[in-house]
Design a protein around this motif. Structure first.
Motif, PDB file in Angstrom:
ATOM      1  N   GLN A  83      17.615   5.074  10.173  1.00 25.59           N
ATOM      2  CA  GLN A  83      17.519   6.029  11.389  1.00 25.59           C
ATOM      3  C   GLN A  83      17.243   7.223  10.117  1.00 25.59           C
ATOM      4  O   GLN A  83      17.371   8.340  10.354  1.00 25.59           O
ATOM      5  N   GLY A  84      16.290   6.492   9.253  1.00 27.90           N
ATOM      6  CA  GLY A  84      16.112   8.054   7.684  1.00 27.90           C
ATOM      7  C   GLY A  84      15.257   8.480   8.220  1.00 27.90           C
ATOM      8  O   GLY A  84      15.560   9.811   8.002  1.00 27.90           O
ATOM      9  N   ASP A  85      14.168   8.724   9.545  1.00 29.65           N
ATOM     10  CA  ASP A  85      13.084   8.884  10.453  1.00 29.65           C
ATOM     11  C   ASP A  85      13.413   9.392  11.488  1.00 29.65           C
ATOM     12  O   ASP A  85      13.324   8.471  12.403  1.00 29.65           O
ATOM     13  N   PRO A  86      12.734  10.254  11.821  1.00 29.52           N
ATOM     14  CA  PRO A  86      11.974  10.376  13.569  1.00 29.52           C
ATOM     15  C   PRO A  86      11.377   9.263  13.683  1.00 29.52           C
ATOM     16  O   PRO A  86      11.006   8.490  13.156  1.00 29.52           O
ATOM     17  N   SER A  87      11.786   8.545  14.852  1.00 29.45           N
ATOM     18  CA  SER A  87      10.890   7.460  15.910  1.00 29.45           C
ATOM     19  C   SER A  87       9.558   7.482  15.461  1.00 29.45           C
ATOM     20  O   SER A  87       8.718   7.037  15.729  1.00 29.45           O
ATOM     21  N   GLY A  88       9.239   9.012  16.028  1.00 29.83           N
ATOM     22  CA  GLY A  88       7.796   8.598  15.933  1.00 29.83           C
ATOM     23  C   GLY A  88       6.828   8.807  14.277  1.00 29.83           C
ATOM     24  O   GLY A  88       6.519   8.004  14.414  1.00 29.83           O
ATOM     25  N   ASP A  89       7.497   9.526  13.762  1.00 30.79           N
ATOM     26  CA  ASP A  89       7.022   8.679  11.688  1.00 30.79           C
ATOM     27  C   ASP A  89       7.595   7.245  11.871  1.00 30.79           C
ATOM     28  O   ASP A  89       6.558   6.711  10.878  1.00 30.79           O
ATOM     29  N   VAL A  90       8.661   6.935  12.101  1.00 32.66           N
ATOM     30  CA  VAL A  90       8.882   5.559  11.775  1.00 32.66           C
ATOM     31  C   VAL A  90       7.263   4.309  12.829  1.00 32.66           C
ATOM     32  O   VAL A  90       6.646   3.771  12.379  1.00 32.66           O
ATOM     33  N   THR A 124       0.402  -1.131   0.061  1.00 30.28           N
ATOM     34  CA  THR A 124       0.013   0.113   0.597  1.00 30.28           C
ATOM     35  C   THR A 124       0.838   0.962   0.193  1.00 30.28           C
ATOM     36  O   THR A 124       0.629   2.185  -0.354  1.00 30.28           O
ATOM     37  N   GLY A 125       2.089   1.295   0.720  1.00 29.53           N
ATOM     38  CA  GLY A 125       3.004   1.878   0.695  1.00 29.53           C
ATOM     39  C   GLY A 125       2.738   2.807   2.028  1.00 29.53           C
ATOM     40  O   GLY A 125       3.301   3.799   1.501  1.00 29.53           O
ATOM     41  N   MET A 126       1.690   2.922   2.391  1.00 29.71           N
ATOM     42  CA  MET A 126       2.172   3.644   3.696  1.00 29.71           C
ATOM     43  C   MET A 126       3.148   3.894   4.964  1.00 29.71           C
ATOM     44  O   MET A 126       3.700   4.854   5.251  1.00 29.71           O
ATOM     45  N   CYS A 127       3.672   3.585   4.612  1.00 26.82           N
ATOM     46  CA  CYS A 127       4.585   3.128   4.987  1.00 26.82           C
ATOM     47  C   CYS A 127       5.836   3.771   5.015  1.00 26.82           C
ATOM     48  O   CYS A 127       6.577   5.447   5.811  1.00 26.82           O
ATOM     49  N   GLY A 128       5.667   4.524   3.752  1.00 28.66           N
ATOM     50  CA  GLY A 128       6.463   5.082   2.675  1.00 28.66           C
ATOM     51  C   GLY A 128       5.745   6.606   2.851  1.00 28.66           C
ATOM     52  O   GLY A 128       6.716   7.810   2.531  1.00 28.66           O
ATOM     53  N   PHE A 129       5.110   6.911   3.245  1.00 32.70           N
ATOM     54  CA  PHE A 129       4.168   8.015   3.388  1.00 32.70           C
ATOM     55  C   PHE A 129       4.659   8.530   4.411  1.00 32.70           C
ATOM     56  O   PHE A 129       4.776   9.864   4.744  1.00 32.70           O
ATOM     57  N   TYR A 130       4.520   7.928   5.829  1.00 30.54           N
ATOM     58  CA  TYR A 130       4.635   8.056   7.203  1.00 30.54           C
ATOM     59  C   TYR A 130       6.116   8.447   7.966  1.00 30.54           C
ATOM     60  O   TYR A 130       6.395   9.127   8.214  1.00 30.54           O
ATOM     61  N   ALA A 131       7.014   7.418   6.607  1.00 33.12           N
ATOM     62  CA  ALA A 131       9.035   7.768   6.749  1.00 33.12           C
ATOM     63  C   ALA A 131       9.094   7.012   5.666  1.00 33.12           C
ATOM     64  O   ALA A 131       9.805   5.556   5.430  1.00 33.12           O
ATOM     65  N   PRO A 132       9.164   8.307   4.592  1.00 33.71           N
ATOM     66  CA  PRO A 132      10.150   7.909   3.496  1.00 33.71           C
ATOM     67  C   PRO A 132      11.169   7.192   3.257  1.00 33.71           C
ATOM     68  O   PRO A 132      11.642   6.712   2.395  1.00 33.71           O
ATOM     69  N   ASN A 133      12.152   8.224   4.514  1.00 32.94           N
ATOM     70  CA  ASN A 133      13.651   7.582   4.325  1.00 32.94           C
ATOM     71  C   ASN A 133      13.757   6.824   5.036  1.00 32.94           C
ATOM     72  O   ASN A 133      15.250   6.286   4.646  1.00 32.94           O
ATOM     73  N   THR A 134      12.801   6.434   5.486  1.00 37.27           N
ATOM     74  CA  THR A 134      13.370   4.901   6.230  1.00 37.27           C
ATOM     75  C   THR A 134      12.370   3.495   5.741  1.00 37.27           C
ATOM     76  O   THR A 134      13.270   2.685   5.607  1.00 37.27           O
ATOM     77  N   PHE A 135      11.629   3.249   5.056  1.00 34.81           N
ATOM     78  CA  PHE A 135      10.832   2.531   4.154  1.00 34.81           C
ATOM     79  C   PHE A 135      10.300   2.936   2.624  1.00 34.81           C
ATOM     80  O   PHE A 135      10.595   3.827   2.547  1.00 34.81           O
ATOM     81  N   ILE A 179       5.152  -4.454   9.696  1.00 38.36           N
ATOM     82  CA  ILE A 179       6.723  -3.673  10.063  1.00 38.36           C
ATOM     83  C   ILE A 179       6.172  -3.907  11.439  1.00 38.36           C
ATOM     84  O   ILE A 179       5.216  -3.307  12.112  1.00 38.36           O
ATOM     85  N   ARG A 180       7.160  -3.877  12.676  1.00 41.18           N
ATOM     86  CA  ARG A 180       8.132  -4.421  13.512  1.00 41.18           C
ATOM     87  C   ARG A 180       8.177  -3.839  14.525  1.00 41.18           C
ATOM     88  O   ARG A 180       9.837  -3.316  13.757  1.00 41.18           O
ATOM     89  N   LEU A 181       7.704  -2.855  15.430  1.00 39.18           N
ATOM     90  CA  LEU A 181       9.172  -2.428  16.061  1.00 39.18           C
ATOM     91  C   LEU A 181       9.779  -2.779  17.775  1.00 39.18           C
ATOM     92  O   LEU A 181       8.623  -3.621  18.386  1.00 39.18           O
ATOM     93  N   ALA A 182      10.673  -2.952  17.444  1.00 35.54           N
ATOM     94  CA  ALA A 182      11.612  -3.506  19.581  1.00 35.54           C
ATOM     95  C   ALA A 182      11.422  -2.035  19.942  1.00 35.54           C
ATOM     96  O   ALA A 182      13.379  -1.919  18.973  1.00 35.54           O
ATOM     97  N   ASP A 183      11.448  -1.994  20.727  1.00 39.91           N
ATOM     98  CA  ASP A 183      12.176  -0.837  21.926  1.00 39.91           C
ATOM     99  C   ASP A 183      13.180  -1.224  22.410  1.00 39.91           C
ATOM    100  O   ASP A 183      13.659  -1.997  22.640  1.00 39.91           O
TER     101      ASP A 183
END
Length: 63
Positions: free
Chosen positions: A40-47, A15-26, A59-63
């Motif tokens: 590290q392409g975008d701020p953590s909030g955007d990721v 769908t490209g939603m990931c690239g919409f919110y964090a285009p430098n990461t995904f 997409i899953r995140l580990a803190d």
């Protein structure tokens, strides 16, 4: 800050939603599946927003 990003291209709907919110990461690869371009392409909030917007939870995140 996000320590690790895990993606599952096999479940990605492209769908490209990931690239919409964090285009430098995904991005989407040649098959239209999620790929990590730069963890590290975008701020953590955007990721985090990108991960939450993923309709297939590929997409899953580990803190």
């Amino acid at each position: 800050m996000t320590d690790r990003i895990d993606v599952t291209p096999d479940t990605c709907a492209g769908t490209g939603m990931c690239g919409f919110y964090a285009p430098n990461t995904f991005g989407l690869d040649d098959d239209g599946k999620v790929t990590i371009m730069d963890e590290q392409g975008d701020p953590s909030g955007d990721v985090r927003n990108a991960a939450e917007a993923c309709p297939t939870r590929s997409i899953r995140l580990a803190d």
